[in-house]
Enzyme design. Structure first.
Site, short mmCIF file in Angstrom:
data_model
loop_
_atom_site.label_atom_id
_atom_site.label_comp_id
_atom_site.label_asym_id
_atom_site.label_seq_id
_atom_site.Cartn_x
_atom_site.Cartn_y
_atom_site.Cartn_z
N LEU A 1 42.97 39.03 42.87
CA LEU A 1 41.63 37.76 43.09
C LEU A 1 41.95 37.71 44.31
O LEU A 1 42.26 37.47 45.49
CB LEU A 1 42.95 36.47 43.13
N HIS A 2 41.16 38.71 45.31
CA HIS A 2 40.04 38.93 46.47
C HIS A 2 39.69 38.75 46.68
O HIS A 2 39.35 36.95 45.98
CB HIS A 2 39.71 41.02 46.13
N ALA A 3 39.23 38.05 47.64
CA ALA A 3 38.34 36.87 48.21
C ALA A 3 37.17 35.68 47.40
O ALA A 3 36.98 34.57 47.28
CB ALA A 3 37.42 37.45 49.60
N THR B 1 39.65 44.65 40.62
CA THR B 1 40.19 44.03 41.88
C THR B 1 41.65 42.43 42.86
O THR B 1 41.21 42.03 43.45
CB THR B 1 39.31 43.57 43.40
#
Length: 85
Positions: free
Chosen positions: A14-16, A12
């Site tokens: 560096l999502h939230a 994913t």
């Protein structure tokens, strides 16, 4: 000043959540910390800055540390990117 390139390998990017953890880790460092992607440089201590880079799987980013304990800070941040789930 230390500059290292690293490829983000997790699914994913560096999502939230991982971005927030990265920012927290960067904020704990005494030195200045920046992240570069496609010639855009942001403070690694800013969640908005990191999220605007839209770092996805396979993205190569540069991490820049400058100042007190820059080498140790670089290793800490690289290890986080290598091990982020």
């Amino acid at each position: 000043m230390e500059i290292m390139s690293i490829k983000v390998e997790n699914e994913t990017g560096l999502h939230a959540r991982p971005a927030a953890e990265f920012v927290k880790l960067a904020s704990e460092q005494a030195c200045e910390v920046f992240v570069e992607k496609d010639e855009k440089r942001v403070s690694a201590k800013s969640i908005l800055g990191i999220l605007t880079l839209a770092i996805t799987k396979g993205t190569v980013i540069n991490i820049i540390t400058d100042g007190e304990n820059e080498k140790e800070s670089m290793e800490t941040l690289l290890n986080y990117i290598r091990n982020v789930i």
